[in-house]
Structure formats: structure tokens, C-alpha cells
Design an enzyme around this catalytic site. Structure first.
Site, PDB file in Angstrom:
ATOM      1  N   LYS A  22      42.913 -18.954  -2.301  1.00  0.00           N
ATOM      2  CA  LYS A  22      42.715 -18.804  -3.764  1.00  0.00           C
ATOM      3  C   LYS A  22      42.247 -20.109  -4.419  1.00  0.00           C
ATOM      4  O   LYS A  22      41.237 -20.146  -5.108  1.00  0.00           O
ATOM      5  CB  LYS A  22      44.031 -18.358  -4.409  1.00  0.00           C
ATOM      6  CG  LYS A  22      44.123 -18.586  -5.910  1.00  0.00           C
ATOM      7  CD  LYS A  22      45.503 -18.235  -6.458  1.00  0.00           C
ATOM      8  CE  LYS A  22      45.666 -18.555  -7.929  1.00  0.00           C
ATOM      9  NZ  LYS A  22      46.052 -19.941  -8.211  1.00  0.00           N
ATOM     10  N   ASN A  23      43.007 -21.181  -4.190  1.00  0.00           N
ATOM     11  CA  ASN A  23      42.717 -22.399  -4.962  1.00  0.00           C
ATOM     12  C   ASN A  23      41.484 -23.134  -4.460  1.00  0.00           C
ATOM     13  O   ASN A  23      40.897 -23.911  -5.202  1.00  0.00           O
ATOM     14  CB  ASN A  23      43.955 -23.293  -5.016  1.00  0.00           C
ATOM     15  CG  ASN A  23      44.999 -22.705  -5.957  1.00  0.00           C
ATOM     16  OD1 ASN A  23      44.694 -21.821  -6.766  1.00  0.00           O
ATOM     17  ND2 ASN A  23      46.237 -23.160  -5.846  1.00  0.00           N
ATOM     18  N   ARG A  97      43.434 -20.577 -14.789  1.00  0.00           N
ATOM     19  CA  ARG A  97      43.397 -22.030 -14.665  1.00  0.00           C
ATOM     20  C   ARG A  97      42.065 -22.506 -14.062  1.00  0.00           C
ATOM     21  O   ARG A  97      41.511 -23.538 -14.425  1.00  0.00           O
ATOM     22  CB  ARG A  97      44.552 -22.483 -13.764  1.00  0.00           C
ATOM     23  CG  ARG A  97      44.703 -23.969 -13.603  1.00  0.00           C
ATOM     24  CD  ARG A  97      45.390 -24.586 -14.792  1.00  0.00           C
ATOM     25  NE  ARG A  97      45.417 -26.041 -14.761  1.00  0.00           N
ATOM     26  CZ  ARG A  97      45.677 -26.783 -15.825  1.00  0.00           C
ATOM     27  NH1 ARG A  97      45.935 -26.230 -16.980  1.00  0.00           N
ATOM     28  NH2 ARG A  97      45.686 -28.092 -15.743  1.00  0.00           N
ATOM     29  N   ASP A 121      49.438 -20.151 -14.419  1.00  0.00           N
ATOM     30  CA  ASP A 121      50.887 -19.986 -14.454  1.00  0.00           C
ATOM     31  C   ASP A 121      51.527 -20.748 -15.600  1.00  0.00           C
ATOM     32  O   ASP A 121      51.174 -21.901 -15.863  1.00  0.00           O
ATOM     33  CB  ASP A 121      51.481 -20.505 -13.141  1.00  0.00           C
ATOM     34  CG  ASP A 121      51.576 -19.405 -12.102  1.00  0.00           C
ATOM     35  OD1 ASP A 121      51.451 -18.227 -12.478  1.00  0.00           O
ATOM     36  OD2 ASP A 121      51.784 -19.734 -10.930  1.00  0.00           O
ATOM     37  N   ASP A 319      53.393 -25.378  -4.589  1.00  0.00           N
ATOM     38  CA  ASP A 319      53.208 -23.922  -4.638  1.00  0.00           C
ATOM     39  C   ASP A 319      54.027 -23.191  -3.581  1.00  0.00           C
ATOM     40  O   ASP A 319      54.110 -21.961  -3.598  1.00  0.00           O
ATOM     41  CB  ASP A 319      51.715 -23.573  -4.487  1.00  0.00           C
ATOM     42  CG  ASP A 319      50.899 -24.114  -5.649  1.00  0.00           C
ATOM     43  OD1 ASP A 319      51.513 -24.511  -6.658  1.00  0.00           O
ATOM     44  OD2 ASP A 319      49.662 -24.164  -5.543  1.00  0.00           O
ATOM     45  N   MET A 341      56.895 -31.689  -9.893  1.00  0.00           N
ATOM     46  CA  MET A 341      55.674 -31.604 -10.705  1.00  0.00           C
ATOM     47  C   MET A 341      55.814 -30.708 -11.923  1.00  0.00           C
ATOM     48  O   MET A 341      55.312 -31.015 -12.985  1.00  0.00           O
ATOM     49  CB  MET A 341      54.525 -31.096  -9.841  1.00  0.00           C
ATOM     50  CG  MET A 341      54.057 -32.104  -8.833  1.00  0.00           C
ATOM     51  SD  MET A 341      52.493 -31.587  -8.146  1.00  0.00           S
ATOM     52  CE  MET A 341      52.330 -32.727  -6.809  1.00  0.00           C
TER      53      MET A 341
HETATM   54  C1  LIG Z   1      43.839 -23.628  -9.557  1.00  0.00           C
HETATM   55  C2  LIG Z   1      44.569 -24.651  -8.787  1.00  0.00           C
HETATM   56  O1  LIG Z   1      44.032 -25.270  -7.877  1.00  0.00           O
HETATM   57  N1  LIG Z   1      45.853 -24.821  -9.096  1.00  0.00           N
HETATM   58  C3  LIG Z   1      46.663 -25.776  -8.379  1.00  0.00           C
HETATM   59  C4  LIG Z   1      46.400 -27.148  -8.938  1.00  0.00           C
HETATM   60  O2  LIG Z   1      46.680 -27.106 -10.327  1.00  0.00           O
HETATM   61  P1  LIG Z   1      46.258 -28.293 -11.274  1.00  0.00           P
HETATM   62  O3  LIG Z   1      45.022 -28.962 -10.788  1.00  0.00           O
HETATM   63  O4  LIG Z   1      46.268 -27.723 -12.629  1.00  0.00           O
HETATM   64  O5  LIG Z   1      47.470 -29.285 -11.099  1.00  0.00           O
HETATM   65  P2  LIG Z   1      47.447 -30.877 -11.187  1.00  0.00           P
HETATM   66  O6  LIG Z   1      47.219 -31.424  -9.832  1.00  0.00           O
HETATM   67  O7  LIG Z   1      46.539 -31.313 -12.270  1.00  0.00           O
HETATM   68  O8  LIG Z   1      48.934 -31.194 -11.637  1.00  0.00           O
HETATM   69  C5  LIG Z   1      50.021 -30.379 -11.348  1.00  0.00           C
HETATM   70  C6  LIG Z   1      51.252 -30.928 -12.053  1.00  0.00           C
HETATM   71  O9  LIG Z   1      51.741 -32.028 -11.351  1.00  0.00           O
HETATM   72  C7  LIG Z   1      51.776 -33.173 -12.158  1.00  0.00           C
HETATM   73  N2  LIG Z   1      51.358 -34.287 -11.294  1.00  0.00           N
HETATM   74  C8  LIG Z   1      50.157 -34.236 -10.648  1.00  0.00           C
HETATM   75  C9  LIG Z   1      49.742 -35.285  -9.846  1.00  0.00           C
HETATM   76  C10 LIG Z   1      50.593 -36.395  -9.716  1.00  0.00           C
HETATM   77  O10 LIG Z   1      50.259 -37.361  -9.016  1.00  0.00           O
HETATM   78  N3  LIG Z   1      51.774 -36.399 -10.362  1.00  0.00           N
HETATM   79  C11 LIG Z   1      52.171 -35.359 -11.152  1.00  0.00           C
HETATM   80  O11 LIG Z   1      53.256 -35.403 -11.734  1.00  0.00           O
HETATM   81  C12 LIG Z   1      50.830 -32.886 -13.305  1.00  0.00           C
HETATM   82  O12 LIG Z   1      51.183 -33.610 -14.477  1.00  0.00           O
HETATM   83  C13 LIG Z   1      50.997 -31.408 -13.479  1.00  0.00           C
HETATM   84  O13 LIG Z   1      52.108 -31.103 -14.260  1.00  0.00           O
HETATM   85  O14 LIG Z   1      47.246 -28.106  -8.279  1.00  0.00           O
HETATM   86  C14 LIG Z   1      48.642 -27.864  -8.454  1.00  0.00           C
HETATM   87  C15 LIG Z   1      49.370 -29.006  -7.770  1.00  0.00           C
HETATM   88  O15 LIG Z   1      49.161 -28.993  -6.396  1.00  0.00           O
HETATM   89  C16 LIG Z   1      49.013 -26.501  -7.896  1.00  0.00           C
HETATM   90  O16 LIG Z   1      50.367 -26.232  -8.220  1.00  0.00           O
HETATM   91  C17 LIG Z   1      48.138 -25.400  -8.503  1.00  0.00           C
HETATM   92  O17 LIG Z   1      48.341 -24.193  -7.807  1.00  0.00           O
HETATM   93  C1  LIG Z   2      50.092 -22.430  -9.943  1.00  0.00           C
HETATM   94  C2  LIG Z   2      49.190 -21.718  -9.285  1.00  0.00           C
HETATM   95  O1  LIG Z   2      48.041 -21.253  -9.749  1.00  0.00           O
HETATM   96  P1  LIG Z   2      47.254 -21.608 -11.117  1.00  0.00           P
HETATM   97  O2  LIG Z   2      46.996 -23.087 -11.070  1.00  0.00           O
HETATM   98  O3  LIG Z   2      46.004 -20.816 -10.997  1.00  0.00           O
HETATM   99  O4  LIG Z   2      48.131 -21.199 -12.252  1.00  0.00           O
HETATM  100  C3  LIG Z   2      49.395 -21.343  -7.858  1.00  0.00           C
HETATM  101  O5  LIG Z   2      48.394 -20.952  -7.219  1.00  0.00           O
HETATM  102  O6  LIG Z   2      50.525 -21.427  -7.371  1.00  0.00           O
END
Ligand SMILES: CC(=O)N[C@H]1[C@@H](OP(=O)(O)OP(=O)(O)OC[C@H]2O[C@@H](n3ccc(=O)[nH]c3=O)[C@H](O)[C@@H]2O)O[C@H](CO)[C@@H](O)[C@@H]1O
Ligand SMILES: C=C(OP(=O)(O)O)C(=O)O
Length: 434
Positions: A22-23, A97, A121, A319, A341
Site C-alpha cells: 500500500k504505502n 494521506r 488514519d 504500522d 510516533m
Molecule cells: C502513506 C504512508 O506512507 N503512510 C506512512 C507514513 O506516513 P507519514 O509519511 O505521514 O509519516 P511521517 O514519517 O511523516 O511521520 C509519522 C509520525 O512520526 C513522527 N516522526 C517521524 C519521523 C521521526 O524521525 N520522528 C517522529 O517523531 C511524525 O511527527 C509523525 O507524527 O509513514 C508513517 C511512519 O512510518 C507510517 O505510519 C504511515 O503508514
Molecule cells: C497509517 C497508515 O496509513 P496512512 O498514512 O495512509 O493513514 C498505515 O498504513 O498504517
């Protein structure tokens, strides 16, 4: 709202093939916007979020041809920029997202993009700052309308820059990387996310003509090129689905073989499940989980309680923590689950407690699970799926429980798991979609 009726307590048996990731799909689909040439993508999962993104691309003017059930051809040679001003676009882009990753490609190729606050989510704060800090470093000018509508422009194109990301955001890195691929000059992204799906995106961009060094590390160097061309790309198997199936097998005492897992790409996922005492055998590229009556959580060497926590790659993915948590409820031993996170991802444990699990939610980020060692089965209840991974964790709990459960709001599960009811029914699960 659709629901699943689940009659638990039936061990499953057989082979299952993981869907395409998916991602990864969400990143790769957005990358088709970088070129006017045709891009063919295979192993695309047939799931809600991916289908919504394909529909969004189509409505933006991308030509979309379905070549097989999991293979599509995309050609972004006539993107309709005006569509981004319509209420339909705002509704579609705000519904998932993954849409956030049109920002980088659109800005770098067409000099502008706009986006409502993306969906996905509801698992706590999901800041967009890293995306825009990076795109602004490349020359993008951001205008905020309120706190939930973003416009970004680059009238004179983007220029490469050095940047140290404030956090290793997965989708943020994908956006900046795609933007840098067509910027003028060299971009260096330090503290880049480097998980396999991003590596896949990098490899695809290289096949399209991009110049990227440091793939797989947290230091990416991108030398911008004038244009990118078409390519073919095949998605990896979904590592979160693979982890979910490992957990499902253990918790239901089932013998399951997960086919064609691309095991080297799974990082520490298999070993993390092994720490819960789950036996896994690698048979070629398949993962075989034998039927196990008991599995025992390891302790640290000094005998203290194990912690399983999330971390950016190569750490354990957030996840899969909901799955680890649910599987631990029937293990022997105790584990602390620490979800660093996201702050709203553990509240689903209330439902597990209703089912008879022994879990203490210490605070929004931490839960202690005291395993029941299969001495006392969970009992079936009615519940609602709050998010995609908690939804599957509850489905696993229901399949292992005694009696009937009903899980509402399974659209959350459908966002990320392809035909899950049919595929698990084929293994002997008793699931009915209501
Ligand atoms: C569509 C997609 O691909 N979604 C994924 C993507 O979301 P997404 O790219 O939105 O998530 P991010 O990596 O930006 O951040 C996820 C969360 O972790 C926090 N954060 C992130 C990096 C860090 O070094 N420290 C930290 O605290 C961020 O503030 C945020 O609250 O990556 C997440 C983290 O693997 C996964 O849960 C999601 O499923
Ligand atoms: C958090 C997830 O997805 P999304 O970033 O699309 O909300 C996920 O795939 O677990």
C-alpha cells in the site's frame, strides 16, 4: 458502514500471497506525474486508498489504462491544472494521506500545487512541516489558508539545496526527492527516511533518468535533470500485510505459509515477531509459520521486561505495533509496547480489554501486555475499527476469540488490505461481510 461477522476459534491452514505494498503504491503512483511519458506499474493492490489515488490522478487528466487486474499504464501528458481548483479535487485529495505526494511532482514539473490537509488514519498529529520546509528550501513559496489548505508556487522553477530534515518523514522525503529530481543543480537531503518503499521510489526515478546517490541511506544526493522519461515498475509485497499474517498465524495457532515475501526487504520485522516467541521458518522466499500451542515472549539478557517500540527505518515500523500488541495478549510473558510516533494509536486496547485481554494502557504511547498464554481465550464482542492497523489487530483478536464478534467500520481495513475477508476465508476463517 460495512461490518465483519467473525466466528472465532477456528485454526487456519494454507498458503497466502501478500498483496503489493500500500504505502509504496501511494508514492509510486504520484511519481507518474513527473513525466509526460508512459509509466507501467504492476503488483498494484486493489484497496480503497490506492483506488482513490488512481481516481484522483485520472480526474487530474492523467491517462489511466488497466492492463491486468494489478497492472496499470499511466501517462501524465495532459495534466489539467485547473482541476486542482475544483471542490471535487479538494474532497478527493483530503480523503487519503497518500495524495500529499502529488505536491513534489506538481511543484517541480508545473511550478505550483495546492492541497487540503490530507486524510489518512486519525492516529494523532500528522504534521506536514517537513514537506514544506524541504520544498521551501528548493525555492517553493508556501501560502497557508487557515491551517488546513496549502498553496505552493515556484514561478522560476526549483533550485537544488542542502537540507537537514527536522524529522525523517516518509512521505516528506518522497515529496522532496521527487521535487529535487527535476530541480536545477544538486540537492542533498540529510536525515532522509530510507525504508524499502523509498528505496523503490529512488530506483524507479533512476530508471526514469534521475541521478540519485545514497539510495538506502539517510543521506541522499540528487543531481537535478531537465526531464524524466517513462518506465516500468513492480511493487514489493506489503511488509505490513506480511507482519499481520505472521501475527494472525501465531494468535490463532494456525499453520500458514506466506508466499514470496522478499525477505531481505523485511528488515527486523521477522526477528521482532521471533522475540514474542513465534517460530518462523524461511523456506526460500516464503515464510512458514508452524501451528504453535504456545509462544513465549523473550526478556532482555538481565531478565527485565522486553520493550517493542517503533522507530524510523531500519527500526521497527509503527504500522505493526498494533499487531504485535494483540499477538502478545495470548503469549506467555509480558511486554511493553511503546508507540513513540503517534499518540492516538493505542486506544483500541479498550476493546481487547473488553474481550478479556490483560493490558494496561500506561499513557497514550505505552501499553503493558500481560500474556494469557492461551490459558484463557479472548471472547467475541461487538466493536468498531478505529484505524487501518487497529482494525486488522481486532480482526486477528476476533479470529482467535471464542464465539461471535462483529467489527464495524471495516472500510478502515479495506483502505489497506485487499479482499481480506475472502483471502482469510480461503484459509478456513469464518468471516462474513454484513
Ligand atoms: C502513506 C504512508 O506512507 N503512510 C506512512 C507514513 O506516513 P507519514 O509519511 O505521514 O509519516 P511521517 O514519517 O511523516 O511521520 C509519522 C509520525 O512520526 C513522527 N516522526 C517521524 C519521523 C521521526 O524521525 N520522528 C517522529 O517523531 C511524525 O511527527 C509523525 O507524527 O509513514 C508513517 C511512519 O512510518 C507510517 O505510519 C504511515 O503508514
Ligand atoms: C497509517 C497508515 O496509513 P496512512 O498514512 O495512509 O493513514 C498505515 O498504513 O498504517
Amino acid at each position: 458502514m460495512a461490518s465483519f461477522e467473525v466466528i472465532g476459534g477456528h485454526p487456519l491452514k494454507g498458503e497466502i500471497v501478500p498483496q503489493g505494498a500500500k504505502n509504496e503504491a501511494l508514492q509510486i503512483l504520484c511519481a507518474v506525474l513527473l513525466t509526460p511519458e508512459a509509466v507501467t506499474i504492476s503488483n498494484i493492490p486493489d484497496i480503497r486508498d490506492v483506488n482513490k489515488l488512481i481516481e484522483l490522478l485520472r480526474d487530474m487528466g492523467v491517462k489511466v489504462g488497466k492492463l491486468a487486474s494489478d497492472t496499470y499504464r499511466f501517462q501524465a501528458d495532459a495534466v489539467n491544472l485547473d482541476y486542482l481548483d475544483t471542490p471535487e479535487f479538494i474532497a478527493q485529495a483530503g480523503a487519503l494521506r497518500g495524495s500529499v505526494m502529488i505536491l513534489g511532482p506538481m511543484l517541480t514539473r508545473f511550478g505550483k500545487c495546492q492541497l487540503p490537509k490530507p486524510g489518512g488514519d486519525k492516529i494523532g498529529r500528522r504534521p506536514m512541516d517537513t514537506h514544506f520546509l524541504g520544498l521551501e528550501k528548493l525555492g517553493g513559496k508556501l501560502t497557508l489558508e487557515g491551517t488546513d489548505f496549502y498553496r505552493i508556487k515556484a514561478d522560476n522553477g526549483l533550485t537544488g539545496a542542502y537540507m537537514m530534515l527536522d524529522e525523517a518523514s516518509v512521505t516528506g522525503t518522497a515529496n522532496i526527492l521527487m521535487a529535487a529530481a527535476l530541480a536545477q543543480g544538486t540537492t542533498t537531503i540529510y536525515n532522509a527516511a530510507c525504508e524499502p518503499y523509498l528505496q523503490q521510489l529512488c530506483k524507479m526515478l533512476v530508471r526514469m533518468g534521475a541521478k540519485i546517490n545514497g539510495i538506502g541511506s539517510n543521506l541522499l544526493t540528487i543531481e537535478g535533470v531537465q526531464s524524466l522519461g517513462g518506465t516500468e515498475h513492480r511493487m514489493l509485497p506489503d511488509m505490513i500485510e506480511i507482519g499481520s499474517f505472521i501475527g494472525l498465524a501465531a494468535m490463532t495457532g494456525s499453520e500458514i505459509t506466506i508466499k514470496d515475501c522478499q525477505i531481505p526487504e523485511l528488515g527486523i520485522i521477522p526477528d521482532t515477531f521471533r522475540k514474542l516467541g513465534i517460530k518462523l521458518e524461511f523456506r526460500g522466499d516464503d515464510i512458514h509459520i508452524p501451528a504453535q500451542d504456545h509462544y513465549e515472549i523473550a526478556t532482555y539478557l538481565d531478565g527485565s521486561i522486553l520493550t517493542v517500540s517503533d522507530h524510523t527505518w531500519p527500526g521497527f515500523t509503527p504500522d505493526l505495533l498494533s499487531i504485535v500488541l494483540v499477538v502478545a495478549t495470548q503469549a506467555k510473558g509480558t511486554v511493553l509496547i511503546h508507540q513513540k510516533m503517534f499518540e492516538s494509536r493505542l486506544f483500541f486496547v479498550d476493546k481487547l480489554i473488553d474481550m478479556g485481554a490483560q493490558v494496561i494502557l500506561c499513557d497514550p504511547h505505552r501499553a503493558t501486555v500481560i500474556g494469557l498464554d492461551q490459558r484463557q481465550k479472548l471472547r467475541g464482542i461487538s466493536m468498531t475499527s478505529p484505524d487501518i492497523r487497529a482494525g486488522v489487530a481486532l480482526l486477528i483478536a476476533a479470529l482467535s476469540a471464542e464465539g461471535r464478534s462483529v467489527i464495524e467500520n471495516v472500510e478502515q481495513i479495506d483502505r489497506g488490505y485487499q479482499y481480506i475477508d475472502q483471502r482469510l476465508t480461503a484459509l478456513g476463517a469464518k468471516i462474513r461481510r454484513l
